[in-house]
Write an enzyme that holds these catalytic residues in place. Structure first.
Site, mmCIF file in Angstrom:
data_model
loop_
_atom_site.group_PDB
_atom_site.id
_atom_site.type_symbol
_atom_site.label_atom_id
_atom_site.label_comp_id
_atom_site.label_asym_id
_atom_site.label_seq_id
_atom_site.Cartn_x
_atom_site.Cartn_y
_atom_site.Cartn_z
ATOM 1 N N LEU A 185 0.838 -1.195 0.000
ATOM 2 C CA LEU A 185 0.000 0.000 0.000
ATOM 3 C C LEU A 185 0.875 1.248 0.000
ATOM 4 C CD1 LEU A 185 -2.729 -1.045 2.603
ATOM 5 C CD2 LEU A 185 -2.651 -1.483 0.135
ATOM 6 N N ASP A 186 1.919 1.228 0.809
ATOM 7 C CA ASP A 186 2.855 2.352 0.847
ATOM 8 C C ASP A 186 3.581 2.523 -0.480
ATOM 9 O OD1 ASP A 186 2.871 3.888 3.192
ATOM 10 O OD2 ASP A 186 3.926 2.352 4.314
ATOM 11 N N HIS A 187 4.227 1.472 -0.935
ATOM 12 C CA HIS A 187 5.028 1.591 -2.153
ATOM 13 C C HIS A 187 4.145 1.878 -3.362
ATOM 14 C CE1 HIS A 187 9.067 0.472 -0.666
ATOM 15 N NE2 HIS A 187 8.395 -0.238 0.223
#
Length: 452
Positions: free
Chosen positions: A348-350
């Protein structure tokens, strides 16, 4: 044409016929019950395509080739695991961060930062009197086992800590990307350059991890990126090293009149402002949408949040691991023993980071063409909803193991020591895959632009 790439490109407002320009090669990785491979390669694909589009606008000619290697994508999405500092890995999760049984389910905590650790313990009435982490972890486990999961979540939230009840899968209603075009202020063409974002000034007010991934990518593409942190909000060294390539880092206290004046000078000369704090947290400094539109109608502004912009949790703190728990990803990925699971990367972050970089590149393209700046908003919850909602689809070989990562790792020197780190997966003909600037010491660069 890859369906997920076409979907993300459409969400970015790109011309539909360009989505087929992205080619995928190499050995896939990131096997998961959910289509993480499809998410990862699509987000890198549209980021690469947005860079190629801006490069073509600056230089004329045809659209540069975009060939994304899935091995590079898998390594980049787990970059923090591959990072070595003088041969040593960096710590990833602290002992008080993780899944814990509650009285009626499971809770996910995040206590990597000292202030979050202190708030979590205080919310649960656990004294932090110098005990070692093993003792505190046993005490925390005992307290959590006696409390309902939602009770833990709300207690932590009220205290400014971080704990989320593990929920069944429920795709978020948050859009993948929200875009607002402002009034035309006159075309702002960029001079020709071999790097798509060369000379673009990016003021980076973001923290772990999506925002720094986005601005790290803009730095690779030639932007002058200056990250600004509050002096008292210390960053973890490993996280800073992993995401600090291609940018400089300074500290300013916006409550201090002198620092505030310096920040205002930086803002006046910026092309892009990226904000990664909770919605409303920086409004008192004149960084709300209305004030920015009035003061700088030509400024490209991006906002990033954990939980989105429209629901009851929009103003809450959050990290990738917590959004995975709160949206039900942890249940989809649970093991045979019923313990909640995780994605094979902090996807989700990347993924949101590459989408954010793509949105900024597209905003620069449109500003150069039409003179209209854009405000864009993304969230980890929106990306989670895309992953859970079936919009990505499956990709053949989703569970295939990644190849050995060494070909996608590179060595460089830094003030922290000798680094071994992941290359960028962004793949545009003529654009390098590694940075010409290693991370500087956190907060030690002068608060000024490198470009004149």
């Amino acid at each position: 044409m890859d369906a997920a790439t076409a979907h993300a490109w459409a969400a970015l407002g790109g011309r539909p016929d360009l989505a087929g320009h992205v080619a995928f090669v190499g050995t896939p990785g990131l096997g998961s019950a959910l289509p993480v491979r499809g998410l990862a390669r699509a987000t890198v694909g549209v980021c690469s395509l947005a860079a190629a589009e801006l490069g073509r606008l600056r230089n004329g000619g045809g659209l540069p080739a975009v060939r994304v290697d899935e091995g590079a994508v898998a390594v980049a999405f787990t970059s923090e695991r591959h990072l070595r500092v003088d041969g040593r890995p960096i710590p990833l999760f602290a002992p008080l961060s993780g899944f814990w049984p509650a009285a009626d389910g499971w809770v996910r905590t995040h206590a990597n930062y000292p202030h979050h650790r202190a708030r979590l313990l205080a919310a649960l009435g656990i004294p932090d009197s110098g005990r070692d982490d093993d003792v505190l972890a046993r005490r925390l486990a005992g307290v959590l086992a006696e409390l309902p999961a939602l009770d833990v979540q709300e207690r932590a939230c009220a205290a400014g800590g971080l704990a989320v009840a593990v929920a069944p899968p429920h795709p978020s209603d948050e859009p993948l990307i929200e875009t607002q075009a402002l009034d035309n202020t006159g075309a702002r063409p960029l001079r020709p350059s071999t790097l798509p974002a060369d000379g673009v000034r990016v003021l980076d007010l973001t923290r772990v991890l999506a925002g720094p991934v986005a601005t790290r990518t803009l730095g690779l593409l030639g932007a002058d990126v200056l990250r600004v942190d509050a002096p008292w909000l210390r960053e973890d060294d490993g996280t800073h090293i992993d995401t600090g390539f291609g940018k400089r880092s300074t500290r300013l206290a916006l409550e201090d009149p002198a620092d505030r004046a310096t920040f205002e000078e930086l803002l006046r000369a910026a092309d892009v402002l990226v904000l990664g704090y909770r919605p409303g947290a920086l409004d008192r400094y004149g960084l709300d949408d209305d004030t920015l539109r009035e003061r700088r109608p030509d400024l490209v502004v991006a906002r990033l949040s954990a939980w989105g912009w429209h629901g009851p949790c929009a103003d809450r703190r959050g990290f990738d691991s917590l959004v995975q728990a709160g949206t039900g990803i942890a249940v989809v990925e649970q093991g045979d023993d019923g313990r909640p699971g995780t994605l094979p990367a902090q996807a989700l972050d990347h993924g949101t980071g590459y989408l954010l970089a793509a949105a900024l590149l597209r905003a620069l393209t449109e500003r150069s063409r039409t003179g209209a700046a854009r405000h864009v908003r993304l969230s980890l919850a929106g990306t989670a909803g895309w992953l859970l909602g079936g919009g990505i689809g499956s990709v053949a070989g989703d569970a295939a193991p990644a190849e050995e990562p060494d070909r996608w790792l590179v060595d460089s020197d830094s003030p922290y020591g000798r680094l071994r780190h992941a290359r960028s997966p962004v793949a545009v003909a003529g654009v390098p895959t590694s940075w010409d600037r290693s991370p500087s010491r956190w907060g030690t660069d002068a608060p000024r632009w490198a470009t004149s």
